[in-house]
Enzyme design. Structure first.
Site, PDB file in Angstrom:
ATOM      1  N   TYR A 225      16.512  30.835   4.305  1.00 26.14           N
ATOM      2  CA  TYR A 225      15.358  31.628   4.765  1.00 26.14           C
ATOM      3  C   TYR A 225      15.376  31.820   6.279  1.00 26.14           C
ATOM      4  CZ  TYR A 225      12.963  30.832   0.267  1.00 26.14           C
ATOM      5  OH  TYR A 225      12.605  30.799  -1.040  1.00 26.14           O
TER       6      TYR A 225
ATOM      7  N   LYS B 127       0.841  -1.207   0.000  1.00 20.55           N
ATOM      8  CA  LYS B 127       0.000   0.000   0.000  1.00 20.55           C
ATOM      9  C   LYS B 127       0.871   1.251   0.000  1.00 20.55           C
ATOM     10  CE  LYS B 127      -0.211  -0.496   5.005  1.00 20.55           C
ATOM     11  NZ  LYS B 127      -0.835  -1.293   6.061  1.00 20.55           N
TER      12      LYS B 127
HETATM   13  C1  LIG Z   1      -0.131  -1.981   6.905  1.00 20.08           C
HETATM   14  C2  LIG Z   1      -0.705  -3.218   7.477  1.00 20.08           C
HETATM   15  C3  LIG Z   1       0.115  -4.301   7.804  1.00 20.08           C
HETATM   16  C4  LIG Z   1       1.626  -4.216   7.794  1.00 20.08           C
HETATM   17  O1  LIG Z   1       2.052  -3.546   8.956  1.00 20.08           O
HETATM   18  P1  LIG Z   1       3.600  -3.392   9.333  1.00 20.08           P
HETATM   19  O2  LIG Z   1       3.578  -2.765  10.669  1.00 20.08           O
HETATM   20  O3  LIG Z   1       4.207  -2.527   8.295  1.00 20.08           O
HETATM   21  O4  LIG Z   1       4.204  -4.750   9.343  1.00 20.08           O
HETATM   22  C5  LIG Z   1      -0.494  -5.485   8.185  1.00 20.08           C
HETATM   23  N1  LIG Z   1      -1.841  -5.584   8.287  1.00 20.08           N
HETATM   24  C6  LIG Z   1      -2.658  -4.540   8.014  1.00 20.08           C
HETATM   25  C7  LIG Z   1      -4.130  -4.697   8.151  1.00 20.08           C
HETATM   26  C8  LIG Z   1      -2.119  -3.322   7.626  1.00 20.08           C
HETATM   27  O5  LIG Z   1      -2.934  -2.280   7.366  1.00 20.08           O
END
Ligand SMILES: *Cc1c(COP(=O)(O)O)cnc(C)c1O
Length: 383
Positions: A272, A35
């Protein structure tokens, strides 16, 4: 190409996947969340690489991310971790993406949509055992599973939950996690007793994957550790007590190049707001990276970068597209130490480099945010 780029070390990615595989049972599947552009690393290339390393599932947050994967030719099962909007459902069905479900209306809507496409759509039932984000109550899970079982165009192929504090070692948090796990076991066992096959049971992100072997079930969903970062500073030591050789390597390297070097005299201000003034005559380099690339302006005054394995401080405010580094006498051309177009590393896996964790600590955030913030205009180069 621009001097500022991200190098993606695919060999480190492969190393991390192999490390994770080495602590799992043979039959435990791996689902890698890609994602948010694979936490900033580039969704397509990361997806292809992890699938070629033997990963079984991918997970994304949105239907659009799922479509992107399908359009690039990825055939493996893809979970949608957030709940899609009604208008996204036809595309979800068409592309065989696997939604998480937990509400009656949503299940009805999916079934109707799937029937229009004459498809049997896979779904995973999400149970909220204590995360408080999405999922049905554990006591409603059996009824939901039965409801899905009755739908002609839906197939329950998995049941899952998400742990809220699996990366914490306080006694209270360990208790909380164990309670979540045992609730999950109870619910899935109840399904089996009632003749419902829960399919693939999964609940562990990085924390659960590393520290709760009892929570691996049929599949784990590690994200952060795949990209090469331990969830907490003490987690590497904890892991090495049990698995002495377990090690992760950061996959992302954020680089730029020196585009200018100048000598300034004592009392000259930089950038800046004139927040930094030279206390002595010194040498300053300019590099073409700033918050427009995802290097947070809040890091001004808190960041050092690496040139030829040595650290130099970023001075003055970080601008949108550029920032300045104090080289001191090393910048003097007579010393032949540093010259125009030399590489500068903001963070990466090499010697004497920051990692995304260093930057996260300086900003009071987590490494996920550091890598995810790198903007699309920064070219990703896959090694
Ligand atoms: C993003 C996510 C993960 C992965 O989490 P990490 O902490 O990066 O290992 C696993 N399960 C769900 C539902 C997530 O949204």
């Amino acid at each position: 190409m621009r001097a500022t780029c991200v190098k993606i070390h695919l060999e480190n990615l492969k190393n991390n996947i192999h490390q994770i595989q080495s602590i799992l049972n043979k039959n435990t599947k791996i689902c890698v969340p890609v994602k948010a552009n694979a936490y900033g690393h580039g969704i397509i290339e990361i997806a292809k690489s992890v699938v070629s390393s033997g990963v079984d599932y991918l997970a994304v947050a949105t239907v659009n991310e799922g479509i992107q994967l399908r359009e690039s030719g990825i055939k493996c099962p893809i979970l949608i971790l957030s709940i899609p909007f009604i208008e996204e459902i036809p595309e979800l069905v068409k592309q065989n993406l696997i939604p998480l479900v937990y509400e009656k209306e949503f299940i009805d809507t999916l079934d109707t949509a799937a029937s229009k496409f004459h498809k049997k759509l896979e779904v995973h039932l999400k149970i909220d055992t204590g995360m408080g984000r999405i999922g049905c109550k554990p006591e409603d899970a059996l009824d939901m599973a039965k409801l899905i079982d009755l739908k002609k165009n839906l197939e329950l192929t998995g049941v899952c939950t998400h742990l809220a504090v699996s990366d914490s070692f306080s006694r209270e948090d360990i208790e909380y996690t164990n309670k979540q796990i045992s609730l999950f076991v109870t619910v899935t066992e109840d399904m089996k007793k009632q003749g419902i096959n829960p399919g693939i049971r999964h609940c562990s992100a990085s924390g659960g994957t590393l520290f709760y072997p009892d929570a691996h079930f049929d599949m784990v969903r590690p994200g952060l550790i795949v990209y090469g970062y331990f969830p907490t500073p003490d987690s590497k030591e904890k892991m090495n007590k049990k698995y002495p050789f377990f090690d992760l390597k950061p996959v992302m390297e954020l680089k730029s190049k020196i585009t200018g070097i100048k000598q300034i005299t004592k009392g000259t201000s930089i950038s800046y707001g004139r927040t930094w003034t030279a206390e002595n005559d010194t040498w300053i380099a300019t590099i073409p990276i700033g918050y427009g690339d995802g290097l947070s302006r809040s890091l001004s005054g808190k960041l050092s970068v690496t040139i030829k394995e040595k650290k130099y401080p970023v001075v003055g405010r970080i601008c949108m597209d550029q920032c300045m580094i104090e080289l001191g006498e090393d910048g003097n051309p007579e010393k032949h130490l540093i010259s125009l177009f030399d590489e500068v590393t903001i963070f990466g896996p090499g010697k004497n480099m920051n990692t995304a964790v260093t930057l996260a600590d300086a900003l009071g955030t987590i490494p996920y945010e550091i890598t995810t913030l790198i903007m699309p205009r920064v070219t990703r180069i896959y090694l």
